[in-house]
Design an enzyme around this catalytic site. Structure first.
Site, PDB file in Angstrom:
ATOM      1  CG  HIS A   1      -1.816   1.171   1.298  1.00 31.00           C
ATOM      2  ND1 HIS A   1      -1.785   2.064   2.348  1.00 31.00           N
ATOM      3  CD2 HIS A   1      -2.742   1.645   0.443  1.00 31.00           C
ATOM      4  CE1 HIS A   1      -2.678   3.023   2.115  1.00 31.00           C
ATOM      5  NE2 HIS A   1      -3.279   2.794   0.979  1.00 31.00           N
TER       6      HIS A   1
ATOM      7  CG  HIS B   1      -0.765   5.796  -1.520  1.00 28.82           C
ATOM      8  ND1 HIS B   1      -1.711   6.676  -1.993  1.00 28.82           N
ATOM      9  CD2 HIS B   1      -1.455   4.763  -0.991  1.00 28.82           C
ATOM     10  CE1 HIS B   1      -2.926   6.196  -1.755  1.00 28.82           C
ATOM     11  NE2 HIS B   1      -2.793   5.036  -1.148  1.00 28.82           N
TER      12      HIS B   1
ATOM     13  CG  HIS C   1      -7.340   2.359  -2.392  1.00 31.39           C
ATOM     14  ND1 HIS C   1      -6.668   3.110  -3.326  1.00 31.39           N
ATOM     15  CD2 HIS C   1      -6.631   2.471  -1.246  1.00 31.39           C
ATOM     16  CE1 HIS C   1      -5.593   3.643  -2.763  1.00 31.39           C
ATOM     17  NE2 HIS C   1      -5.536   3.271  -1.491  1.00 31.39           N
TER      18      HIS C   1
ATOM     19  CD  GLU D   1      -5.068   9.673  -4.599  1.00 25.54           C
ATOM     20  OE1 GLU D   1      -5.079   9.665  -5.826  1.00 25.54           O
ATOM     21  OE2 GLU D   1      -4.104   9.271  -3.927  1.00 25.54           O
TER      22      GLU D   1
ATOM     23  CG  HIS E   1      -6.506   8.241   4.799  1.00 23.04           C
ATOM     24  ND1 HIS E   1      -5.858   7.138   5.294  1.00 23.04           N
ATOM     25  CD2 HIS E   1      -7.105   7.833   3.658  1.00 23.04           C
ATOM     26  CE1 HIS E   1      -6.042   6.106   4.479  1.00 23.04           C
ATOM     27  NE2 HIS E   1      -6.800   6.505   3.477  1.00 23.04           N
TER      28      HIS E   1
ATOM     29  CG  HIS F   1     -10.053   2.908   1.178  1.00 26.13           C
ATOM     30  ND1 HIS F   1      -9.866   3.540  -0.028  1.00 26.13           N
ATOM     31  CD2 HIS F   1      -9.076   3.363   2.001  1.00 26.13           C
ATOM     32  CE1 HIS F   1      -8.808   4.330   0.053  1.00 26.13           C
ATOM     33  NE2 HIS F   1      -8.311   4.246   1.281  1.00 26.13           N
TER      34      HIS F   1
HETATM   35 CU   LIG Z   1      -4.335   4.083  -0.130  1.00 26.42          CU
END
Ligand SMILES: [Cu+2]
Length: 584
Positions: free
Chosen positions: A112, A116, A143, A247, A266, A302
Site C-alpha cells: 500500500h 502511493h 483500493h 482521492e 484519512h 475505503h
Molecule cells: Cu491508499
C-alpha cells in the site's frame, strides 16, 4: 517532502543526486528524507532496477508493535542474539482481531505504501515527466481490490462484510495500534464508538458538503470545471476522472469545488481522538501509507469511497453482448490444481507460515562493531502453489487475454448471491495473454505468474550478502529494470478460507487481445515482463490493456444467463485453511 523530492529528482546526473541524497540524509528530518529519497529512486531514469530494502526493515517502528521493538533494544544492549515473536494486536474479545493478520500484514502495508509512492497524489506530470496513465482509475481499482480481499477474509472468519463509515455516525470499532514512533511517542489509540470531530481547519459539515457535490456530479453525469465548463462522466474514461477527484490528486479537475474527500477522510480518522489538537498527540496510523491498513477503519473508509465509485459505474449502460463475446472462442473447461500431495482438483490450501524480519534498523547503538542478530518472527497467510488448466476452443488462430476472478460463493447469511451483487466483490487473481491455435488449446498458468502480485522481497541482510558475493565474484547480481516494489504480496493471493473448506467461485473470461491492447505493436512477452500490472499499472507510458479495470464485472449485470457468453466459464472451488504447511 515534495520540495526535497524535487531536489533529488531534478539532480542533473547520478553523482549530483547521490551527493544531494547524502547531504539531505544528515540534515533533514528522517521521515522527510526517507519518503523524498524513495520516491526519487523510484522515478529517476538512472535508478531503474534499484531495489530498496523492504519498508518494514527500513522503519520497523512503523510495522511492528512496541513490545517487539523494546525487546530488540534489550537484545542489542545485552548483545544477545534474539528472535522475537510478534503477535497481532487486540484480543479474542474483539471480533475484528480475527482479521488482524490481514490488516497488519507487513507485506500488504508495504504494498500500500509503495502504491502511493509510485502514484503520489501530488504528482504533476507536466512538472515531473512520467505520465501516470489512468492514475485515478488505479486509485479506485487498487483500493477496491483491497476492500474486496478484506471482505473475503472476513467471510473466511465468520465475520460479516465491512460496513462503510459515515461522517455523522459512530465509528463502532476502536483500534489500539500498540505501536510507538521512533521518537518515543505512542500512536494514539481510538476507543469504541467515537464520533468524528471538527478539526480547526476542516469540519464534518465541510466533508458532507464536498461529498454532496461529488454525489451530484455522479448522479447528473457531469463534472464542473474551474472555468464553468462541464465534462461528461458517463463513459469509460469517467472512472479515471472521478478517481482523481475523490482521492483527490493533482489531476482533480476542480479541487476547490470537489475538495479532497479521501485524503481528508484519512486525516479526520487519524486525529479523531484529539481533533482540536489540545493534547499534542502525534498523527494516528491512518495518516501514514505504511500503517493505515492496520486499522479496520481503513477498510470502512475505503468501503465508503468505493460505494461512490459503484454509484458511478452503475450509471453506465450494461455491456452489450457484442462487447462481452469473443466470436468463435469458447472456454470448454477450467480446472485448478494445487501442487501439494494432499490436494484434490479444485481444492486449494492456505496456511500460516513464519517469517523473519531483520530488526537491525530498529535499534541504534554507537558501537556497531559487534553485530548482533535480532529478528522478529511474524505469522503470515500463505497458500500452496497451484495452476490453472483452461481448455479453450478456437475456430481460427487468435490471440486472447485471459482474466481470472475469485469470489465467495455465499454471503454471510449463507445465501448464494446473484452475479449483479457478487461482481462488486470480485478479486482479480490474474490477467495474461494467450496465443490460441485452431481447435482445442490447453492453457496452463502457474499461480506464481499472477499479474497482480509480486514475490517476497529480499530482506536487508540477504540483499547486502548478495551484493558482497557478487563484488567478490562468487555470484552474478542481475538487475531487472522492470522491478516493482508495488504489488500485492504473492502469499496473500488467496483468501484464508475455512478449516472445513469454504466454497468460492472462479470466473474465467477470455477476450480479444487485438481489440483490448491499446499499445500498438506490443508483444505478449513484453506485457508479461511488466510485473504487478493489475493493481499497480505502469509508472510511465500506457497500460497495455485498454479495457476498464475489473472488466467485464465493473458494470451492472441485467441477466446472468445472457451475460455469461461462451468465452466465459464459472467453476466452484474450495479453499481450505490448514494448521501446518502441507507437504509438496
Ligand atoms: Cu491508499
Amino acid at each position: 517532502m515534495v520540495a526535497l523530492f524535487k531536489v533529488l529528482h531534478g539532480a542533473v546526473d547520478y553523482d549530483t543526486f547521490f551527493k544531494s541524497a547524502v547531504w539531505s540524509r544528515d540534515l533533514t528530518n528522517p521521515r522527510q528524507f526517507l519518503y523524498a529519497f524513495s520516491v526519487a529512486v523510484l522515478h529517476r531514469e538512472d535508478c531503474r532496477g534499484v531495489i530498496l530494502p523492504p519498508a518494514y526493515e527500513v522503519t520497523p517502528h512503523m510495522f511492528l508493535t512496541t513490545d517487539v521493538v523494546r525487546k530488540a533494544y534489550q537484545a542489542k544492549m545485552t548483545r544477545t542474539p534474539m528472535v522475537i515473536p510478534m503477535r497481532f494486536t487486540g484480543s479474542v474479545n474483539n471480533p475484528e482481531q480475527r482479521v488482524a493478520y490481514f490488516g497488519e500484514d507487513v507485506g500488504m502495508n508495504s504494498h500500500h505504501s509503495h502504491w502511493h509512492m509510485d502514484f503520489p497524489f501530488w504528482w504533476r506530470s507536466e512538472e515531473f515527466g512520467e505520465q501516470k496513465d489512468r492514475q485515478g482509475e488505479l486509485f479506485f481499482y487498487m483500493h477496491h481490490q483491497m476492500v474486496a480481499r478484506f471482505d473475503a477474509e472476513r467471510l473466511s472468519n465468520n465475520l460479516p462484510v465491512v460496513e462503510p463509515l459515515e461522517w455523522d455516525q459512530k465509528i463502532v470499532e476502536g483500534f489500539a495500534p500498540g505501536a510507538t514512533y521512533e521518537n518515543g511517542q505512542e500512536f494514539p489509540m481510538r476507543p469504541d464508538n467515537m464520533n468524528f470531530g471538527d478539526l480547526p481547519w476542516l469540519t464534518i459539515q465541510d466533508m458532507k458538503i464536498v461529498e454532496g457535490r461529488i454525489r451530484d456530479a455522479i448522479a447528473s453525469g457531469f463534472v464542473k470545471t474551474t472555468d464553468a465548463g462541464l465534462i461528461s462522466l458517463n463513459n469509460t474514461a469517467g472512472i479515471d476522472l472521478l478517481g482523481g477527484l475523490v482521492e483527490s490528486s493533482a489531476r482533480s479537475v476542480n479541487p476547490m469545488f470537489y475538495g479532497q474527500l479521501h485524503n481528508d477522510g484519512h486525516v479526520m480518522l487519524s486525529k479523531v481522538t484529539d481533533p482540536q489538537q489540545r493534547y499534542g498527540m502525534p498523527p494516528g496510523v491512518m495518516e501514514h501509507f505504511e500503517t493505515a491498513t492496520r486499522d479496520p477503519a481503513f477498510f470502512r473508509l475505503h468501503k465508503h469511497v468505493d460505494n461512490l465509485f459503484k454509484m458511478h459505474k452503475d450509471q453506465l449502460p450494461p455491456y452489450a453482448a457484442s462487447e462481452l463475446e469473443f466470436p468463435e472462442v469458447t472456454i470448454e473447461a477450467v480446472k485448478v490444481i494445487g501442487t501439494c500431495k494432499a490436494s484434490t482438483p479444485n481444492q486449494l490450501i492456505t496456511y500460516f507460515d513464519e517469517s523473519h524480519i531483520d530488526l537491525k534498523n530498529a535499534v541504534h547503538a554507537e558501537d556497531q562493531k559487534q553485530e548482533v542478530d535480532i529478528k522478529a518472527v511474524v505469522s503470515r497467510l500463505n497458500h500452496e502453489p497451484f495452476k490453472y488448466v483452461i481448455t479453450i476452443n478456437a475456430k481460427k488462430p487468435v490471440r486472447g487475454i485471459v482474466r481470472v476472478f475469485l469470489t465467495p460463493k455465499f454471503n454471510w447469511f449463507g445465501q448464494q448471491m446473484p452475479l449483479d451483487v457478487s461482481r462488486w466483490g470480485f478479486i482479480e487473481l490474474d490477467h495474461f495473454p494467450v496465443s490460441l491455435q485452431h481447435g482445442d488449446n490447453v492453457v496452463t498458468r502457474s499461480s506464481a505468474d499472477s499479474a497482480v502480485t509480486i514475490p517476497e522481497p529480499r530482506g536487508f541482510s540477504q540483499l547486502m550478502g548478495d551484493v558482497q558475493k557478487s563484488i567478490r565474484g562468487e555470484q552474478v547480481f542481475t538487475y531487472d529494470k522492470y522491478y516493482r516494489h508495488c504489488g500485492f504480496p504473492h502469499r496473500l493471493l488467496l483468501p484464508k478460507g475455512k478449516p472445513e473448506g469454504m466454497t468460492y467461485k472462479l470466473y474465467v473470461v477470455v477476450t480479444d487481445y487485438d481489440k483490448d491492447i491499446v499499445t500498438a505493436g506490443m508483444k505478449p512477452e513484453e506485457i508479461e515482463s511488466l510485473p504487478s500490472l493489475g493493481y499497480c499499472g505502469v509508472m510511465d507510458g500506457k497500460i497495455p490493456d485498454g479495457k476498464p479495470m475489473g472488466f467485464p464485472f465493473d458494470r451492472r449485470v441485467v441477466s446472468e444467463e445472457q451475460f455469461l457468453t461462451p468465452n466465459m466459464k464459472v467453476v466452484d472451488l474450495t479453499i481450505k485453511n490448514v494448521k501446518q504447511k502441507p507437504i509438496e
